[in-house]
Design an enzyme around this catalytic site. Structure first.
Site, PDB file in Angstrom:
ATOM      1  N   HIS A  66     -11.509  83.667  24.907  1.00 45.12           N
ATOM      2  CA  HIS A  66     -12.457  84.705  25.324  1.00 45.12           C
ATOM      3  C   HIS A  66     -11.944  85.442  26.562  1.00 45.12           C
ATOM      4  CE1 HIS A  66     -16.531  86.415  26.113  1.00 45.12           C
ATOM      5  NE2 HIS A  66     -16.160  86.279  27.369  1.00 45.12           N
ATOM      6  N   GLU A  67     -11.432  84.692  27.536  1.00 47.47           N
ATOM      7  CA  GLU A  67     -10.921  85.314  28.758  1.00 47.47           C
ATOM      8  C   GLU A  67      -9.649  86.111  28.478  1.00 47.47           C
ATOM      9  OE1 GLU A  67     -12.757  85.422  31.270  1.00 47.47           O
ATOM     10  OE2 GLU A  67     -14.190  83.880  30.668  1.00 47.47           O
ATOM     11  N   HIS A  70     -10.556  89.482  27.275  1.00 48.06           N
ATOM     12  CA  HIS A  70     -10.943  90.417  28.334  1.00 48.06           C
ATOM     13  C   HIS A  70      -9.710  91.157  28.861  1.00 48.06           C
ATOM     14  CE1 HIS A  70     -15.171  89.812  28.805  1.00 48.06           C
ATOM     15  NE2 HIS A  70     -15.088  88.530  29.115  1.00 48.06           N
ATOM     16  N   GLU A 132     -18.459  91.536  26.578  1.00 46.77           N
ATOM     17  CA  GLU A 132     -18.625  90.144  26.166  1.00 46.77           C
ATOM     18  C   GLU A 132     -18.618  90.034  24.642  1.00 46.77           C
ATOM     19  OE1 GLU A 132     -19.008  87.169  28.309  1.00 46.77           O
ATOM     20  OE2 GLU A 132     -17.906  88.740  29.330  1.00 46.77           O
ATOM     21  N   ASP A 136     -15.795  88.070  22.433  1.00 50.59           N
ATOM     22  CA  ASP A 136     -16.149  87.028  21.462  1.00 50.59           C
ATOM     23  C   ASP A 136     -15.446  87.284  20.132  1.00 50.59           C
ATOM     24  OD1 ASP A 136     -17.820  85.968  23.370  1.00 50.59           O
ATOM     25  OD2 ASP A 136     -19.673  86.687  22.452  1.00 50.59           O
TER      26      ASP A 136
END
Length: 229
Positions: A66-67, A70, A132, A136
């Protein structure tokens, strides 16, 4: 521990759409708080408290993936660009919130943003929610490509969601910087269901690092011995 989180991170980056795995730097923050962040320059930090909260290597991989998303989706750069379109005072407030949120967590970012206009704050909240959701989606695809269990992401979110209802006013930082809603859990579960079920066997290194962190949290050896016995 550092080499293990680096190894996991590199495996996930190689499975993502990012070509430059060497541009990422993964590390564990020795802090009991439950949080993780993606900072400028591909620096991704996982707090030791979050590491202990995971119940499988796939759950840890889900947070890291997930990070990574980003970074690969340039969310931080897009946030800076969005801020640059604003007036100078408003941009300064938003940039401060972005930088603080990326480096030290949600509280400082909220405090910085609170000095700005209500519309500006709401605009950033909407932008964050969109980021977010995209992280995901991209993260679940990365889990599938790297042979981890894609359902680990909604499972972890659901457990965080239960914690969200349990904590009265003192939420874990992860829930402040990565708000978990029923819709978000449902969306991630639906995306995970698009991939074949895969039961990933945890590596020995995952359990060794997790228990190394746990040992350091005991105030004396007697407590550690009692726990592990």
């Amino acid at each position: 521990a550092r080499e293990d989180i680096q190894s996991l991170g590199r495996k996930l980056v190689q499975a993502s759409d990012e070509d430059n795995a060497g541009d990422f730097h993964f590390f564990i923050v020795d802090n009991p708080r439950i949080n993780a962040f993606a900072g400028p320059g591909g620096h991704i930090g996982i707090f030791s408290g979050l590491f202990l909260t995971t119940q499988s290597e796939s759950e840890l991989a889900a947070v890291v993936a997930h990070e990574i998303a980003h970074v690969t989706q340039k969310h931080l750069m897009r946030a800076f660009h969005q801020a640059s379109q604003l007036s100078v005072p408003s941009a300064a407030v938003l940039l401060a919130a972005i930088v603080l949120g990326a480096t030290v967590g949600g509280d400082a970012a909220i405090a910085a943003a609170a000095t700005g206009q209500a519309a500006l704050i709401q605009n950033q909240i909407n932008f964050t929610r969109s980021n977010e959701k995209e992280a995901d989606r991209v993260g679940i695809n990365t889990l599938a490509e790297s042979s981890f269990d894609t359902h680990a992401m909604p499972v972890f979110f659901e457990r965080m969601g239960r914690a969200n209802r349990s904590y009265a006013s003192e939420l874990p930082e992860f829930l402040r910087t990565h708000p978990v809603t029923t819709n978000r859990i449902a969306d991630s579960l639906a995306r995970a269901d698009q991939y074949p079920y895969r039961q990933h066997r945890d590596s020995l290194h995952y359990h060794l690092v997790k228990n190394l962190i746990r040992v350091k949290n005991f105030s004396n050896p007697v407590e550690a011995e009692k726990f592990f016995s």
